[in-house]
Design a protein around this motif. Structure first.
Motif, PDB file in Angstrom:
ATOM      1  N   ASP A   1       3.343 -12.482  -1.664  1.00 51.47           N
ATOM      2  CA  ASP A   1       2.190 -11.657  -1.271  1.00 51.47           C
ATOM      3  C   ASP A   1       1.804 -11.975   0.178  1.00 51.47           C
ATOM      4  O   ASP A   1       1.849 -13.124   0.608  1.00 51.47           O
ATOM      5  CB  ASP A   1       0.967 -11.949  -2.150  1.00 51.47           C
ATOM      6  N   LEU A   2       1.404 -10.983   0.903  1.00 52.02           N
ATOM      7  CA  LEU A   2       0.924 -11.107   2.276  1.00 52.02           C
ATOM      8  C   LEU A   2       1.859 -11.936   3.157  1.00 52.02           C
ATOM      9  O   LEU A   2       1.491 -12.973   3.687  1.00 52.02           O
ATOM     10  CB  LEU A   2      -0.486 -11.721   2.297  1.00 52.02           C
ATOM     11  N   PRO A   3       3.086 -11.493   3.345  1.00 50.83           N
ATOM     12  CA  PRO A   3       4.005 -12.244   4.212  1.00 50.83           C
ATOM     13  C   PRO A   3       3.498 -12.243   5.657  1.00 50.83           C
ATOM     14  O   PRO A   3       2.711 -11.385   6.055  1.00 50.83           O
ATOM     15  CB  PRO A   3       5.319 -11.476   4.086  1.00 50.83           C
ATOM     16  N   TYR A   4       3.962 -13.216   6.442  1.00 46.48           N
ATOM     17  CA  TYR A   4       3.572 -13.277   7.848  1.00 46.48           C
ATOM     18  C   TYR A   4       3.884 -11.939   8.517  1.00 46.48           C
ATOM     19  O   TYR A   4       4.918 -11.344   8.294  1.00 46.48           O
ATOM     20  CB  TYR A   4       4.316 -14.390   8.577  1.00 46.48           C
ATOM     21  N   GLY A   5       2.943 -11.460   9.296  1.00 46.74           N
ATOM     22  CA  GLY A   5       3.096 -10.181   9.984  1.00 46.74           C
ATOM     23  C   GLY A   5       2.545  -9.000   9.213  1.00 46.74           C
ATOM     24  O   GLY A   5       2.413  -7.917   9.767  1.00 46.74           O
ATOM     25  N   ALA A   6       2.217  -9.203   7.930  1.00 45.87           N
ATOM     26  CA  ALA A   6       1.688  -8.106   7.115  1.00 45.87           C
ATOM     27  C   ALA A   6       0.322  -7.668   7.635  1.00 45.87           C
ATOM     28  O   ALA A   6      -0.439  -8.446   8.212  1.00 45.87           O
ATOM     29  CB  ALA A   6       1.572  -8.531   5.650  1.00 45.87           C
ATOM     30  N   ILE A   7       0.010  -6.416   7.401  1.00 47.19           N
ATOM     31  CA  ILE A   7      -1.288  -5.841   7.742  1.00 47.19           C
ATOM     32  C   ILE A   7      -2.122  -5.799   6.470  1.00 47.19           C
ATOM     33  O   ILE A   7      -1.649  -5.353   5.434  1.00 47.19           O
ATOM     34  CB  ILE A   7      -1.119  -4.404   8.285  1.00 47.19           C
ATOM     35  N   VAL A   8      -3.358  -6.288   6.557  1.00 46.03           N
ATOM     36  CA  VAL A   8      -4.270  -6.289   5.409  1.00 46.03           C
ATOM     37  C   VAL A   8      -5.497  -5.476   5.777  1.00 46.03           C
ATOM     38  O   VAL A   8      -6.263  -5.862   6.668  1.00 46.03           O
ATOM     39  CB  VAL A   8      -4.681  -7.728   5.007  1.00 46.03           C
ATOM     40  N   GLU A   9      -5.663  -4.344   5.121  1.00 50.87           N
ATOM     41  CA  GLU A   9      -6.837  -3.496   5.342  1.00 50.87           C
ATOM     42  C   GLU A   9      -7.958  -3.993   4.443  1.00 50.87           C
ATOM     43  O   GLU A   9      -7.772  -4.143   3.236  1.00 50.87           O
ATOM     44  CB  GLU A   9      -6.515  -2.041   5.012  1.00 50.87           C
ATOM     45  N   ALA A  10      -9.103  -4.264   5.028  1.00 48.63           N
ATOM     46  CA  ALA A  10     -10.251  -4.760   4.274  1.00 48.63           C
ATOM     47  C   ALA A  10     -11.482  -3.947   4.646  1.00 48.63           C
ATOM     48  O   ALA A  10     -11.505  -3.244   5.657  1.00 48.63           O
ATOM     49  CB  ALA A  10     -10.486  -6.237   4.581  1.00 48.63           C
ATOM     50  N   THR A  11     -12.499  -4.064   3.812  1.00 51.31           N
ATOM     51  CA  THR A  11     -13.780  -3.431   4.085  1.00 51.31           C
ATOM     52  C   THR A  11     -14.862  -4.493   3.983  1.00 51.31           C
ATOM     53  O   THR A  11     -14.998  -5.154   2.955  1.00 51.31           O
ATOM     54  CB  THR A  11     -14.064  -2.307   3.072  1.00 51.31           C
ATOM     55  N   LEU A  12     -15.585  -4.667   5.076  1.00 50.73           N
ATOM     56  CA  LEU A  12     -16.740  -5.559   5.077  1.00 50.73           C
ATOM     57  C   LEU A  12     -17.955  -4.719   4.720  1.00 50.73           C
ATOM     58  O   LEU A  12     -18.118  -3.612   5.242  1.00 50.73           O
ATOM     59  CB  LEU A  12     -16.933  -6.199   6.449  1.00 50.73           C
ATOM     60  N   ILE A  13     -18.802  -5.241   3.854  1.00 55.23           N
ATOM     61  CA  ILE A  13     -19.965  -4.475   3.410  1.00 55.23           C
ATOM     62  C   ILE A  13     -21.225  -5.178   3.894  1.00 55.23           C
ATOM     63  O   ILE A  13     -21.480  -6.329   3.539  1.00 55.23           O
ATOM     64  CB  ILE A  13     -19.952  -4.294   1.883  1.00 55.23           C
ATOM     65  N   PHE A  14     -21.986  -4.443   4.710  1.00 60.36           N
ATOM     66  CA  PHE A  14     -23.212  -4.961   5.301  1.00 60.36           C
ATOM     67  C   PHE A  14     -24.423  -4.294   4.671  1.00 60.36           C
ATOM     68  O   PHE A  14     -24.355  -3.138   4.245  1.00 60.36           O
ATOM     69  CB  PHE A  14     -23.216  -4.708   6.813  1.00 60.36           C
ATOM     70  N   ASP A  15     -25.525  -5.014   4.652  1.00 53.46           N
ATOM     71  CA  ASP A  15     -26.762  -4.497   4.080  1.00 53.46           C
ATOM     72  C   ASP A  15     -27.245  -3.256   4.828  1.00 53.46           C
ATOM     73  O   ASP A  15     -27.616  -2.261   4.214  1.00 53.46           O
ATOM     74  CB  ASP A  15     -27.832  -5.603   4.102  1.00 53.46           C
ATOM     75  N   ARG A  16     -27.239  -3.285   6.134  1.00 46.67           N
ATOM     76  CA  ARG A  16     -27.727  -2.157   6.939  1.00 46.67           C
ATOM     77  C   ARG A  16     -26.594  -1.246   7.416  1.00 46.67           C
ATOM     78  O   ARG A  16     -26.686  -0.034   7.330  1.00 46.67           O
ATOM     79  CB  ARG A  16     -28.490  -2.661   8.164  1.00 46.67           C
ATOM     80  N   ALA A  17     -25.536  -1.828   7.950  1.00 52.82           N
ATOM     81  CA  ALA A  17     -24.457  -1.036   8.561  1.00 52.82           C
ATOM     82  C   ALA A  17     -23.544  -0.388   7.523  1.00 52.82           C
ATOM     83  O   ALA A  17     -22.776   0.502   7.858  1.00 52.82           O
ATOM     84  CB  ALA A  17     -23.631  -1.913   9.501  1.00 52.82           C
ATOM     85  N   GLY A  18     -23.612  -0.848   6.277  1.00 54.83           N
ATOM     86  CA  GLY A  18     -22.760  -0.278   5.240  1.00 54.83           C
ATOM     87  C   GLY A  18     -21.342  -0.800   5.345  1.00 54.83           C
ATOM     88  O   GLY A  18     -21.119  -1.959   5.685  1.00 54.83           O
ATOM     89  N   GLU A  19     -20.376   0.068   5.076  1.00 54.05           N
ATOM     90  CA  GLU A  19     -18.975  -0.331   5.052  1.00 54.05           C
ATOM     91  C   GLU A  19     -18.374  -0.287   6.452  1.00 54.05           C
ATOM     92  O   GLU A  19     -18.484   0.705   7.157  1.00 54.05           O
ATOM     93  CB  GLU A  19     -18.186   0.585   4.119  1.00 54.05           C
TER      94      GLU A  19
END
Length: 155
Positions: free
Chosen positions: A113-131
């Motif tokens: 899983d997640l080999p070196y060089g892989a791209i990982v798309e994530a979503t940070l969730i903020f109280d005010r700014a949202g996703e």
């Protein structure tokens, strides 16, 4: 019917404009694995709040993986990683997610899983700014030196 389409187009434009005007900016995102088949990885970045109001990072989502916000803390001479419910991102300030401090912890990885060089798309969730989307690149342990230096400058 034309009026409905016009209103729909205006709403989509407003939504796109709002997304482009986020007060949260992410810099230098990197995901680090200690070794190729590690069962966990740490996500590091700089989070800048360009707004005039404080915000809170309350969650992180990575499709297909268990991710949490952690903080490394020394307690009684032992370094521990602890789950935190939220991280304050003060107005017009930067918060470092760097080794020895806050980080995104990705757990339960399987070999390969997640080999070196892989791209990982994530979503940070903020109280005010949202996703807020963020793209991590999986790197080796030694690559986070720049994030550590940046962390030292903000503290």
């Amino acid at each position: 019917m034309r009026r409905i389409l016009t209103v729909a187009a205006m709403l989509m434009a407003t939504s796109a404009f709002a997304d482009g005007m986020s007060t949260i900016k992410i810099e230098d995102p990197v995901m680090v694995k200690a070794f190729e088949n590690a069962r966990a990885a740490g996500g590091y970045m700089m989070i800048m709040n360009t707004g005039v109001e404080d915000d809170l990072l309350v969650d992180v989502k990575i499709e297909g993986h268990m991710a949490m916000i952690h903080e490394s803390r020394e307690e009684d001479g032992v370094m521990r990683m602890l789950h935190v419910d939220a991280v304050e991102v003060p107005a017009e300030r930067m918060v470092a997610f760097a080794p020895g401090g806050f980080h995104v912890m990705v757990m339960g990885l399987q070999p390969g899983d997640l080999p070196y060089g892989a791209i990982v798309e994530a979503t940070l969730i903020f109280d005010r700014a949202g996703e807020v989307p963020v793209t991590f690149v999986v790197s080796e342990k030694g690559i986070v030196g720049m994030a550590r230096e940046a962390s030292d400058k903000t503290n």
